[in-house]
Design a protein around this motif. Structure first.
Motif, PDB file in Angstrom:
ATOM      1  N   MET A   1      -8.955  -3.104  -0.660  1.00 13.81           N
ATOM      2  CA  MET A   1      -7.731  -3.813  -1.016  1.00 13.81           C
ATOM      3  C   MET A   1      -6.522  -3.250  -0.277  1.00 13.81           C
ATOM      4  O   MET A   1      -5.598  -3.991   0.060  1.00 13.81           O
ATOM      5  CB  MET A   1      -7.508  -3.721  -2.526  1.00 13.81           C
ATOM      6  CG  MET A   1      -6.386  -4.610  -3.039  1.00 13.81           C
ATOM      7  SD  MET A   1      -6.667  -6.365  -2.708  1.00 13.81           S
ATOM      8  CE  MET A   1      -5.132  -7.068  -3.269  1.00 13.81           C
ATOM      9  N   THR A   2      -6.506  -1.953  -0.016  1.00 13.99           N
ATOM     10  CA  THR A   2      -5.378  -1.375   0.715  1.00 13.99           C
ATOM     11  C   THR A   2      -5.275  -1.982   2.109  1.00 13.99           C
ATOM     12  O   THR A   2      -4.179  -2.157   2.631  1.00 13.99           O
ATOM     13  CB  THR A   2      -5.514   0.155   0.820  1.00 13.99           C
ATOM     14  OG1 THR A   2      -6.764   0.482   1.446  1.00 13.99           O
ATOM     15  CG2 THR A   2      -5.448   0.795  -0.554  1.00 13.99           C
ATOM     16  N   GLY A   3      -6.424  -2.298   2.711  1.00 12.60           N
ATOM     17  CA  GLY A   3      -6.410  -2.937   4.023  1.00 12.60           C
ATOM     18  C   GLY A   3      -5.765  -4.308   3.965  1.00 12.60           C
ATOM     19  O   GLY A   3      -4.992  -4.679   4.853  1.00 12.60           O
ATOM     20  N   ALA A   4      -6.061  -5.068   2.908  1.00 16.11           N
ATOM     21  CA  ALA A   4      -5.459  -6.397   2.752  1.00 16.11           C
ATOM     22  C   ALA A   4      -3.958  -6.277   2.513  1.00 16.11           C
ATOM     23  O   ALA A   4      -3.164  -7.058   3.053  1.00 16.11           O
ATOM     24  CB  ALA A   4      -6.130  -7.137   1.599  1.00 16.11           C
ATOM     25  N   LEU A   5      -3.536  -5.304   1.694  1.00 17.52           N
ATOM     26  CA  LEU A   5      -2.116  -5.097   1.438  1.00 17.52           C
ATOM     27  C   LEU A   5      -1.371  -4.734   2.719  1.00 17.52           C
ATOM     28  O   LEU A   5      -0.285  -5.249   2.993  1.00 17.52           O
ATOM     29  CB  LEU A   5      -1.922  -4.001   0.384  1.00 17.52           C
ATOM     30  CG  LEU A   5      -2.354  -4.353  -1.043  1.00 17.52           C
ATOM     31  CD1 LEU A   5      -2.404  -3.104  -1.906  1.00 17.52           C
ATOM     32  CD2 LEU A   5      -1.395  -5.379  -1.652  1.00 17.52           C
ATOM     33  N   SER A   6      -1.959  -3.848   3.504  1.00 11.43           N
ATOM     34  CA  SER A   6      -1.339  -3.442   4.763  1.00 11.43           C
ATOM     35  C   SER A   6      -1.283  -4.602   5.747  1.00 11.43           C
ATOM     36  O   SER A   6      -0.318  -4.750   6.498  1.00 11.43           O
ATOM     37  CB  SER A   6      -2.106  -2.275   5.375  1.00 11.43           C
ATOM     38  OG  SER A   6      -2.110  -1.153   4.519  1.00 11.43           O
ATOM     39  N   SER A   7      -2.330  -5.430   5.749  1.00  6.89           N
ATOM     40  CA  SER A   7      -2.421  -6.513   6.725  1.00  6.89           C
ATOM     41  C   SER A   7      -1.352  -7.578   6.519  1.00  6.89           C
ATOM     42  O   SER A   7      -1.002  -8.293   7.458  1.00  6.89           O
ATOM     43  CB  SER A   7      -3.803  -7.164   6.668  1.00  6.89           C
ATOM     44  OG  SER A   7      -3.989  -7.890   5.464  1.00  6.89           O
ATOM     45  N   VAL A   8      -0.810  -7.694   5.309  1.00  7.93           N
ATOM     46  CA  VAL A   8       0.256  -8.665   5.058  1.00  7.93           C
ATOM     47  C   VAL A   8       1.621  -7.996   4.984  1.00  7.93           C
ATOM     48  O   VAL A   8       2.607  -8.605   4.566  1.00  7.93           O
ATOM     49  CB  VAL A   8      -0.007  -9.465   3.762  1.00  7.93           C
ATOM     50  CG1 VAL A   8      -1.263 -10.285   3.888  1.00  7.93           C
ATOM     51  CG2 VAL A   8      -0.068  -8.555   2.551  1.00  7.93           C
ATOM     52  N   GLY A   9       1.685  -6.727   5.379  1.00  8.72           N
ATOM     53  CA  GLY A   9       2.971  -6.044   5.449  1.00  8.72           C
ATOM     54  C   GLY A   9       3.383  -5.269   4.222  1.00  8.72           C
ATOM     55  O   GLY A   9       4.456  -4.683   4.195  1.00  8.72           O
ATOM     56  N   LEU A  10       2.538  -5.233   3.182  1.00 11.30           N
ATOM     57  CA  LEU A  10       2.866  -4.428   2.002  1.00 11.30           C
ATOM     58  C   LEU A  10       2.193  -3.058   2.157  1.00 11.30           C
ATOM     59  O   LEU A  10       1.279  -2.700   1.431  1.00 11.30           O
ATOM     60  CB  LEU A  10       2.394  -5.125   0.722  1.00 11.30           C
ATOM     61  CG  LEU A  10       2.875  -4.498  -0.606  1.00 11.30           C
ATOM     62  CD1 LEU A  10       4.396  -4.456  -0.659  1.00 11.30           C
ATOM     63  CD2 LEU A  10       2.340  -5.270  -1.793  1.00 11.30           C
ATOM     64  N   GLY A  11       2.676  -2.303   3.134  1.00 13.70           N
ATOM     65  CA  GLY A  11       2.085  -1.006   3.415  1.00 13.70           C
ATOM     66  C   GLY A  11       2.843   0.144   2.783  1.00 13.70           C
ATOM     67  O   GLY A  11       2.596   1.305   3.108  1.00 13.70           O
ATOM     68  N   ASP A  12       3.774  -0.168   1.914  1.00 19.63           N
ATOM     69  CA  ASP A  12       4.590   0.835   1.241  1.00 19.63           C
ATOM     70  C   ASP A  12       3.771   1.458   0.106  1.00 19.63           C
ATOM     71  O   ASP A  12       3.561   0.832  -0.937  1.00 19.63           O
ATOM     72  CB  ASP A  12       5.847   0.169   0.682  1.00 19.63           C
ATOM     73  CG  ASP A  12       6.951   1.159   0.383  1.00 19.63           C
ATOM     74  OD1 ASP A  12       6.729   2.364   0.604  1.00 19.63           O
ATOM     75  OD2 ASP A  12       8.022   0.728  -0.074  1.00 19.63           O
ATOM     76  N   VAL A  13       3.284   2.702   0.311  1.00 19.30           N
ATOM     77  CA  VAL A  13       2.372   3.333  -0.655  1.00 19.30           C
ATOM     78  C   VAL A  13       2.945   3.390  -2.066  1.00 19.30           C
ATOM     79  O   VAL A  13       2.224   3.127  -3.033  1.00 19.30           O
ATOM     80  CB  VAL A  13       1.963   4.739  -0.162  1.00 19.30           C
ATOM     81  CG1 VAL A  13       1.087   5.437  -1.198  1.00 19.30           C
ATOM     82  CG2 VAL A  13       1.217   4.633   1.164  1.00 19.30           C
ATOM     83  N   PRO A  14       4.235   3.733  -2.274  1.00 19.47           N
ATOM     84  CA  PRO A  14       4.754   3.721  -3.653  1.00 19.47           C
ATOM     85  C   PRO A  14       4.586   2.367  -4.344  1.00 19.47           C
ATOM     86  O   PRO A  14       4.406   2.312  -5.560  1.00 19.47           O
ATOM     87  CB  PRO A  14       6.237   4.075  -3.463  1.00 19.47           C
ATOM     88  CG  PRO A  14       6.261   4.908  -2.223  1.00 19.47           C
ATOM     89  CD  PRO A  14       5.227   4.282  -1.331  1.00 19.47           C
ATOM     90  N   SER A  15       4.633   1.282  -3.579  1.00 19.90           N
ATOM     91  CA  SER A  15       4.452  -0.047  -4.178  1.00 19.90           C
ATOM     92  C   SER A  15       3.045  -0.241  -4.699  1.00 19.90           C
ATOM     93  O   SER A  15       2.826  -0.979  -5.668  1.00 19.90           O
ATOM     94  CB  SER A  15       4.777  -1.135  -3.142  1.00 19.90           C
ATOM     95  OG  SER A  15       6.107  -1.048  -2.712  1.00 19.90           O
ATOM     96  N   TRP A  16       2.058   0.400  -4.060  1.00 22.11           N
ATOM     97  CA  TRP A  16       0.673   0.261  -4.499  1.00 22.11           C
ATOM     98  C   TRP A  16       0.470   0.842  -5.897  1.00 22.11           C
ATOM     99  O   TRP A  16      -0.450   0.437  -6.609  1.00 22.11           O
ATOM    100  CB  TRP A  16      -0.260   0.983  -3.536  1.00 22.11           C
ATOM    101  CG  TRP A  16      -0.269   0.430  -2.140  1.00 22.11           C
ATOM    102  CD1 TRP A  16       0.364  -0.689  -1.689  1.00 22.11           C
ATOM    103  CD2 TRP A  16      -0.936   0.989  -1.011  1.00 22.11           C
ATOM    104  NE1 TRP A  16       0.129  -0.870  -0.355  1.00 22.11           N
ATOM    105  CE2 TRP A  16      -0.662   0.148   0.094  1.00 22.11           C
ATOM    106  CE3 TRP A  16      -1.725   2.113  -0.815  1.00 22.11           C
ATOM    107  CZ2 TRP A  16      -1.161   0.398   1.368  1.00 22.11           C
ATOM    108  CZ3 TRP A  16      -2.236   2.358   0.461  1.00 22.11           C
ATOM    109  CH2 TRP A  16      -1.955   1.513   1.532  1.00 22.11           C
ATOM    110  N   LEU A  17       1.294   1.800  -6.270  1.00 21.48           N
ATOM    111  CA  LEU A  17       1.111   2.507  -7.541  1.00 21.48           C
ATOM    112  C   LEU A  17       1.847   1.846  -8.707  1.00 21.48           C
ATOM    113  O   LEU A  17       1.706   2.295  -9.836  1.00 21.48           O
ATOM    114  CB  LEU A  17       1.589   3.961  -7.383  1.00 21.48           C
ATOM    115  CG  LEU A  17       0.953   4.753  -6.230  1.00 21.48           C
ATOM    116  CD1 LEU A  17       1.571   6.140  -6.146  1.00 21.48           C
ATOM    117  CD2 LEU A  17      -0.551   4.835  -6.376  1.00 21.48           C
ATOM    118  N   ARG A  18       2.631   0.805  -8.420  1.00 21.18           N
ATOM    119  CA  ARG A  18       3.403   0.156  -9.477  1.00 21.18           C
ATOM    120  C   ARG A  18       2.690  -1.085  -9.996  1.00 21.18           C
ATOM    121  O   ARG A  18       2.028  -1.786  -9.230  1.00 21.18           O
ATOM    122  CB  ARG A  18       4.798  -0.214  -8.965  1.00 21.18           C
ATOM    123  CG  ARG A  18       5.665   0.992  -8.638  1.00 21.18           C
ATOM    124  CD  ARG A  18       7.131   0.604  -8.554  1.00 21.18           C
ATOM    125  NE  ARG A  18       7.407  -0.227  -7.399  1.00 21.18           N
ATOM    126  CZ  ARG A  18       7.806   0.241  -6.215  1.00 21.18           C
ATOM    127  NH1 ARG A  18       7.941   1.539  -6.031  1.00 21.18           N
ATOM    128  NH2 ARG A  18       8.059  -0.582  -5.218  1.00 21.18           N
TER     129      ARG A  18
END
Length: 280
Positions: A1-18
């Motif tokens: 899932m992190t790959g999909a998030l990064s691929s659409v520009g949501l690569g901000d790690v703090p955002s992944w934790l919220r």
């Protein structure tokens, strides 16, 4: 899932934790696109595409989604009332319901002119909240900020590791500019300046760069300018750290908890910027 998030520009790690509910509208927009990318439906229709977000986020998100979606081989119909995303989506066809005109062919994305300036730490507070670690400034570091149309979009700091080698870190790309290639272009530009001796030491130096970001690590592995030199899955040796702390306390005549740091999962990958390997 992190790959999909990064691929659409949501690569901000703090955002992944919220939680999803506390994300901004732009972050929710990209998270929704990441879910579509990860589920890979054969056909999908997305209504109100990019309608609820800032127009810069809309264009960057549209381009990032289009680039990732085309790798899935699925078919998507995007419904939007905005014309400014058409060149960024680069669609196979466009139906303008206002005129009834059907256009075919993939449009070219507008160029992004990135300007890089050497700065001090005065710009860091603008980027700091988007970095996944809270750390003091690097010692004797030279900072650089990338601008697009006068807007600060990226930050990095470079310091010497030895007399002949430098190390770059504190790389931050603002969320609204992630997914369009600005970050890698900025990183390459700064590292290339150091490799060519365009630094305050007037000495050519290769640059090391470490990252835990899976999307960025994957991108660097695909680039001929970069060579991977290390990959660690865990932090430092916890037992060694515990012994070192105990020894320090013993020398001071003190006693403390029998614990140490390290041993945790922390996948850090190291790379060295090689530049154009064909150059003489």
């Amino acid at each position: 899932m992190t790959g999909a998030l990064s691929s659409v520009g949501l690569g901000d790690v703090p955002s992944w934790l919220r939680p999803y509910g506390v994300l901004s509208m732009g972050e929710k927009f990209r998270a929704d696109l990441a879910r579509i990318i990860s589920e890979r439906p054969k056909r999908i229709v997305i209504d109100e595409f990019s309608s609820v977000v800032d127009r810069q986020i809309a264009k960057a998100g549209a381009h990032a989604f289009s680039k990732s979606w085309k790798r899935t081989k699925g078919k998507a119909v995007l419904l939007s009332c905005h014309y400014d995303i058409i060149e960024w989506v680069q669609p196979d066809w466009v139906l303008d319901t206002a005129t009834g005109k059907l256009s075919w062919g993939c449009l070219q994305r507008p160029p992004i002119e990135l300007e890089i300036y050497q700065t001090g730490w005065e710009w860091w507070p603008y980027f700091e909240s988007h970095h996944y670690l809270k750390l003091p400034h690097m010692i004797a570091a030279t900072c650089y900020v990338g601008f697009v149309d006068g807007v600060p979009v990226a930050h990095i700091a470079v310091s010497t590791r030895t007399r002949h080698e430098a190390r770059a870190c504190r790389l931050v790309v603002m969320p609204e500019w992630q997914g369009v290639g600005v970050g890698l272009k900025f990183l390459n530009g700064v590292c290339d300046m150091w490799r060519r001796g365009k630094n305050r030491y007037n000495r050519p130096m290769p640059v090391l760069f470490h990252t835990s970001h899976p999307g960025l690590a994957g991108a660097l592995r695909r680039k001929p300018e970069w060579s991977q030199i290390s990959a660690k899955l865990y932090g430092a040796n916890k037992l060694r750290s515990m012994r070192s702390i105990a020894s320090s306390l013993d020398k001071k005549g003190k006693k403390g908890p029998a614990s140490g740091y390290g041993g945790h999962f922390r996948a850090v990958q190291g790379f060295r910027y090689m530049g154009d390997i064909c150059e003489s």
